[in-house]
Design an enzyme around this catalytic site. Structure first.
Site, PDB file in Angstrom:
ATOM      1  N   SER A 127       0.827  -1.203   0.000  1.00  9.07           N
ATOM      2  CA  SER A 127       0.000   0.000   0.000  1.00  9.07           C
ATOM      3  C   SER A 127       0.862   1.255   0.000  1.00  9.07           C
ATOM      4  O   SER A 127       1.978   1.259   0.549  1.00  9.07           O
ATOM      5  CB  SER A 127      -0.857  -0.035   1.274  1.00  9.07           C
ATOM      6  OG  SER A 127      -1.442   1.203   1.525  1.00  9.07           O
ATOM      7  N   TYR A 152      -2.117  -1.413  11.161  1.00  9.71           N
ATOM      8  CA  TYR A 152      -2.352  -1.908   9.797  1.00  9.71           C
ATOM      9  C   TYR A 152      -1.185  -1.518   8.884  1.00  9.71           C
ATOM     10  O   TYR A 152      -0.602  -2.357   8.188  1.00  9.71           O
ATOM     11  CB  TYR A 152      -3.665  -1.360   9.218  1.00  9.71           C
ATOM     12  CG  TYR A 152      -3.764  -1.601   7.726  1.00  9.71           C
ATOM     13  CD1 TYR A 152      -4.050  -2.859   7.226  1.00  9.71           C
ATOM     14  CD2 TYR A 152      -3.512  -0.570   6.810  1.00  9.71           C
ATOM     15  CE1 TYR A 152      -4.096  -3.094   5.860  1.00  9.71           C
ATOM     16  CE2 TYR A 152      -3.542  -0.801   5.444  1.00  9.71           C
ATOM     17  CZ  TYR A 152      -3.836  -2.053   4.970  1.00  9.71           C
ATOM     18  OH  TYR A 152      -3.862  -2.289   3.609  1.00  9.71           O
ATOM     19  N   LYS A 156       2.013  -3.793   6.780  1.00 10.55           N
ATOM     20  CA  LYS A 156       2.439  -3.764   5.374  1.00 10.55           C
ATOM     21  C   LYS A 156       3.950  -3.548   5.295  1.00 10.55           C
ATOM     22  O   LYS A 156       4.638  -4.163   4.479  1.00 10.55           O
ATOM     23  CB  LYS A 156       1.697  -2.665   4.602  1.00 10.55           C
ATOM     24  CG  LYS A 156       0.221  -2.956   4.404  1.00 10.55           C
ATOM     25  CD  LYS A 156      -0.030  -4.168   3.525  1.00 10.55           C
ATOM     26  CE  LYS A 156      -1.486  -4.593   3.509  1.00 10.55           C
ATOM     27  NZ  LYS A 156      -1.731  -5.896   2.920  1.00 10.55           N
TER      28      LYS A 156
HETATM   29  P1  NAD Z   1     -11.078  -7.206   1.242  1.00  6.08           P
HETATM   30  O1  NAD Z   1     -11.305  -7.222   2.709  1.00  6.08           O
HETATM   31  O2  NAD Z   1     -12.221  -6.929   0.346  1.00  6.08           O
HETATM   32  O3  NAD Z   1     -10.420  -8.586   0.782  1.00  6.08           O
HETATM   33  C1  NAD Z   1      -9.585  -9.352   1.616  1.00  6.08           C
HETATM   34  C2  NAD Z   1     -10.122 -10.766   1.619  1.00  6.08           C
HETATM   35  O4  NAD Z   1      -9.273 -11.572   2.437  1.00  6.08           O
HETATM   36  C3  NAD Z   1     -11.527 -10.885   2.206  1.00  6.08           C
HETATM   37  O5  NAD Z   1     -12.333 -11.620   1.309  1.00  6.08           O
HETATM   38  C4  NAD Z   1     -11.342 -11.626   3.528  1.00  6.08           C
HETATM   39  O6  NAD Z   1     -12.441 -12.451   3.819  1.00  6.08           O
HETATM   40  C5  NAD Z   1     -10.081 -12.415   3.241  1.00  6.08           C
HETATM   41  N1  NAD Z   1      -9.273 -12.768   4.414  1.00  6.08           N
HETATM   42  C6  NAD Z   1      -8.877 -11.958   5.427  1.00  6.08           C
HETATM   43  N2  NAD Z   1      -8.130 -12.641   6.311  1.00  6.08           N
HETATM   44  C7  NAD Z   1      -8.038 -13.913   5.824  1.00  6.08           C
HETATM   45  C8  NAD Z   1      -7.389 -15.092   6.290  1.00  6.08           C
HETATM   46  N3  NAD Z   1      -6.698 -15.117   7.425  1.00  6.08           N
HETATM   47  N4  NAD Z   1      -7.502 -16.216   5.543  1.00  6.08           N
HETATM   48  C9  NAD Z   1      -8.224 -16.219   4.391  1.00  6.08           C
HETATM   49  N5  NAD Z   1      -8.855 -15.145   3.926  1.00  6.08           N
HETATM   50  C10 NAD Z   1      -8.761 -14.001   4.631  1.00  6.08           C
HETATM   51  O7  NAD Z   1      -9.873  -6.174   0.963  1.00  6.08           O
HETATM   52  P2  NAD Z   1      -9.319  -5.591  -0.411  1.00  6.08           P
HETATM   53  O8  NAD Z   1      -9.657  -4.149  -0.447  1.00  6.08           O
HETATM   54  O9  NAD Z   1      -9.691  -6.448  -1.543  1.00  6.08           O
HETATM   55  O10 NAD Z   1      -7.767  -5.675  -0.118  1.00  6.08           O
HETATM   56  C11 NAD Z   1      -6.978  -6.747  -0.595  1.00  6.08           C
HETATM   57  C12 NAD Z   1      -5.539  -6.514  -0.180  1.00  6.08           C
HETATM   58  O11 NAD Z   1      -5.076  -5.282  -0.695  1.00  6.08           O
HETATM   59  C13 NAD Z   1      -5.322  -6.445   1.329  1.00  6.08           C
HETATM   60  O12 NAD Z   1      -4.080  -7.070   1.621  1.00  6.08           O
HETATM   61  C14 NAD Z   1      -5.246  -4.958   1.611  1.00  6.08           C
HETATM   62  O13 NAD Z   1      -4.482  -4.687   2.750  1.00  6.08           O
HETATM   63  C15 NAD Z   1      -4.542  -4.483   0.348  1.00  6.08           C
HETATM   64  N6  NAD Z   1      -4.790  -3.066   0.037  1.00  6.08           N
HETATM   65  C16 NAD Z   1      -6.076  -2.607  -0.075  1.00  6.08           C
HETATM   66  C17 NAD Z   1      -6.311  -1.264  -0.354  1.00  6.08           C
HETATM   67  C18 NAD Z   1      -7.711  -0.726  -0.435  1.00  6.08           C
HETATM   68  O14 NAD Z   1      -7.882   0.475  -0.303  1.00  6.08           O
HETATM   69  N7  NAD Z   1      -8.733  -1.536  -0.657  1.00  6.08           N
HETATM   70  C19 NAD Z   1      -5.226  -0.392  -0.529  1.00  6.08           C
HETATM   71  C20 NAD Z   1      -3.932  -0.903  -0.426  1.00  6.08           C
HETATM   72  C21 NAD Z   1      -3.729  -2.239  -0.137  1.00  6.08           C
HETATM   73  C1  WQD Z   2      -9.737   9.110   1.227  1.00  2.75           C
HETATM   74  C2  WQD Z   2      -9.924  10.596   1.474  1.00  2.75           C
HETATM   75  C3  WQD Z   2     -10.226  11.214   3.782  1.00  2.75           C
HETATM   76  C4  WQD Z   2     -14.060   9.203   4.289  1.00  2.75           C
HETATM   77  C5  WQD Z   2      -7.007   4.313   3.566  1.00  2.75           C
HETATM   78  C6  WQD Z   2      -5.903   3.616   4.307  1.00  2.75           C
HETATM   79  C7  WQD Z   2      -4.797   3.250   3.377  1.00  2.75           C
HETATM   80  C8  WQD Z   2      -5.312   2.495   2.163  1.00  2.75           C
HETATM   81  C9  WQD Z   2      -6.544   3.072   1.580  1.00  2.75           C
HETATM   82  C10 WQD Z   2      -4.891   0.148   2.403  1.00  2.75           C
HETATM   83  C11 WQD Z   2      -9.162  11.100   2.688  1.00  2.75           C
HETATM   84  C12 WQD Z   2     -11.455  11.518   2.973  1.00  2.75           C
HETATM   85  C13 WQD Z   2     -12.880   9.687   3.764  1.00  2.75           C
HETATM   86  C14 WQD Z   2     -15.087  10.116   4.626  1.00  2.75           C
HETATM   87  C15 WQD Z   2     -13.698  11.913   3.865  1.00  2.75           C
HETATM   88  N1  WQD Z   2      -5.669   1.148   2.451  1.00  2.75           N
HETATM   89  N2  WQD Z   2     -12.708  11.025   3.558  1.00  2.75           N
HETATM   90  N3  WQD Z   2     -14.865  11.443   4.412  1.00  2.75           N
HETATM   91  O1  WQD Z   2      -7.334   7.491   4.019  1.00  2.75           O
HETATM   92  O2  WQD Z   2      -6.422   7.506   1.655  1.00  2.75           O
HETATM   93  O3  WQD Z   2      -6.461   5.427   2.913  1.00  2.75           O
HETATM   94  O4  WQD Z   2      -7.488   3.403   2.570  1.00  2.75           O
HETATM   95  O5  WQD Z   2      -3.741   0.054   2.412  1.00  2.75           O
HETATM   96  O6  WQD Z   2      -3.886   2.496   4.108  1.00  2.75           O
HETATM   97  O7  WQD Z   2      -5.402   4.493   5.295  1.00  2.75           O
HETATM   98  O8  WQD Z   2      -8.597   6.377   2.113  1.00  2.75           O
HETATM   99  O9  WQD Z   2     -10.959   6.292   1.461  1.00  2.75           O
HETATM  100  O10 WQD Z   2     -10.376   6.459   3.920  1.00  2.75           O
HETATM  101  O11 WQD Z   2     -10.008   8.412   2.448  1.00  2.75           O
HETATM  102  O12 WQD Z   2     -13.552  13.126   3.709  1.00  2.75           O
HETATM  103  O13 WQD Z   2     -16.155   9.736   5.140  1.00  2.75           O
HETATM  104  O14 WQD Z   2     -11.304  10.840   1.750  1.00  2.75           O
HETATM  105  O15 WQD Z   2      -9.946  12.235   4.688  1.00  2.75           O
HETATM  106  O16 WQD Z   2      -8.683  12.361   2.372  1.00  2.75           O
HETATM  107  P1  WQD Z   2      -7.177   6.816   2.734  1.00  2.75           P
HETATM  108  P2  WQD Z   2     -10.061   6.815   2.514  1.00  2.75           P
END
Ligand code: NAD
Ligand code: WQD
Length: 344
Positions: A127, A152, A156
């Site tokens: 991330s 969290y 990462k």
């Molecule tokens: P998500 O929660 O939709 O998907 C994660 C999936 O993993 C879920 O289906 C959950 O049931 C499963 N899971 C969790 N723990 C598990 C375990 N111990 N064993 C088996 N399954 C398990 O999340 P996502 O948004 O699709 O994110 C996927 C990956 O990307 C994560 O590693 C997250 O940290 C990373 N990521 C997400 C974002 C974002 O904003 N969505 C941003 C950066 C990184």
């Molecule tokens: C986006 C923008 C908020 C909600 C988080 C995690 C990061 C990554 C992605 C996995 C920000 C603003 C939000 C609301 C708002 N995940 N906001 N009102 O904060 O960039 O990142 O998710 O790795 O680790 O920290 O994403 O979607 O929460 O926020 O104004 O109700 O929207 O302040 O500027 P963020 P977000």
């Protein structure tokens, strides 16, 4: 049929979109998910889009014996994409041990099992959170890793270090670490999308739920930042574009298109968009008004971050294609589909 790939967390938001792209590219997919943050109905959506129902095992990646049995059953798995993790930043502050166990032990189990099962490569979901507030924007992969702002975010960083140390110690596999910026939107078919659990913490699901009338009002966290309109800036990336990068990464490792044993790529668009700009794009694209009010800053928020995606553009030959304006409409279409299905 190309090689067999294990997708952990494959019924989740990014995982399900990636399974679709893998299957469309001819890969055979096995999903492992414990359904802690997703639903088995997602498999129906994947099947509707691709015509193929992926193999699915309801299994916790903390269960090493269970994983071992899975790798024995599917002894031709060649690559892993590891999405499974807990991802709620706020919850990680309340329950750090849950996050450290779920996000770290799961990776350790996979890395330990890969050599004995002949698995040649692992793609890891990292991330942009590892950069904290970068000193230089757009941020490149060699920017310093800043102290994590949450357990969290720390998981990462630790995950990346575990992979780096394992590869440098001579592990017999490759890895590609992908640092996602802010994934948003849904598949254009609206058959799969993001299913937030409870009150969404992320901007886009909160926004679409507010537009739908499920939430009264969207709170914009701060308009006094040092940005053109005062609201925070992020790099919002279309989830299908993001998914496609995983197919390229898998092919790169498994077809020996790289000599490197470890590579790291930013996955973003290179464009910074403010919260207010995103609301505006939503209203313009859908014709639906979003009731919102400006409130105080959210603790721990980064003021502005967006990617320099040139490394991925040049080396992977991957570029984010979809605009934020089109992508936000796909998020709305998904919200409409959820209503049709009676899911709020
Ligand atoms: P998500 O929660 O939709 O998907 C994660 C999936 O993993 C879920 O289906 C959950 O049931 C499963 N899971 C969790 N723990 C598990 C375990 N111990 N064993 C088996 N399954 C398990 O999340 P996502 O948004 O699709 O994110 C996927 C990956 O990307 C994560 O590693 C997250 O940290 C990373 N990521 C997400 C974002 C974002 O904003 N969505 C941003 C950066 C990184
Ligand atoms: C986006 C923008 C908020 C909600 C988080 C995690 C990061 C990554 C992605 C996995 C920000 C603003 C939000 C609301 C708002 N995940 N906001 N009102 O904060 O960039 O990142 O998710 O790795 O680790 O920290 O994403 O979607 O929460 O926020 O104004 O109700 O929207 O302040 O500027 P963020 P977000």
């Amino acid at each position: 049929m190309k090689k067999k790939i294990l997708v952990t967390g494959g019924t989740g938001y990014i995982g399900s979109h990636t399974v679709v792209e893998l299957q469309n590219a001819g890969y055979e997919v096995v999903i492992v998910d414990n359904l802690s943050n997703s639903n088995a109905e997602v498999l129906d959506g994947i099947e509707k889009i691709t015509g193929i129902r992926p193999a699915f095992a309801e299994l916790d990646c903390n269960d090493k014996e269970g994983l071992k049995a899975l790798f024995t059953e599917h002894n031709d798995i060649k690559g892993i994409i590891h999405f499974a993790a807990s991802k709620a930043v706020g919850e990680s502050v309340q329950k750090p041990l849950l996050y450290y166990r779920n996000n770290i032990v799961t990776l350790l189990n996979l890395l330990e099992l890969m050599p004995e099962h002949g698995i040649e490569g692992i793609v890891f979901s990292s991330s942009c959170t590892v950069y904290g507030q970068p000193d230089i924007l757009p941020v490149t992969e060699d920017a310093p890793i800043k102290p994590a702002l949450s357990p969290y975010g720390n998981t990462k960083q630790i995950n990346e270090e575990i992979i780096r140390d394992t590869i440098y110690a001579g592990a017999p596999f490759k890895s590609i670490i992908l640092r996602y910026f802010n994934p948003i939107g849904a598949h254009p078919s609206a058959e799969i999308g993001e299913l937030p659990n409870g009150v969404p913490q992320n901007l886009v699901p909160f926004l679409t739920q507010t537009a739908m009338g499920i939430r009264k009002e969207l709170s914009v966290f701060g308009d006094d930042y040092n940005t053109p309109d005062g609201s925070c800036i992020r790099d919002y990336i279309n989830v299908v574009d993001l998914a496609k990068a995983h197919v390229i990464a898998i092919e790169r490792m498994l077809e020996n298109k790289t000599e490197e044993k470890l590579e790291i790529f930013n996955l973003g668009t290179g464009r910074g968009v403010s919260v207010l700009e995103l609301i505006n794009a939503f209203e313009k694209g859908t014709g639906v008004k979003v009731p919102y009010k400006i409130v105080g800053r959210r603790e721990g928020d980064i003021e502005k971050v967006w990617a320099n995606p040139e490394h991925a553009n040049n080396v992977l030959g991957w570029t984010a294609k979809e605009s934020v304006e089109d992508t936000i409409v796909t998020a709305w279409n998904w919200q409409l589909k959820l209503r049709e299905r009676g899911i709020q």
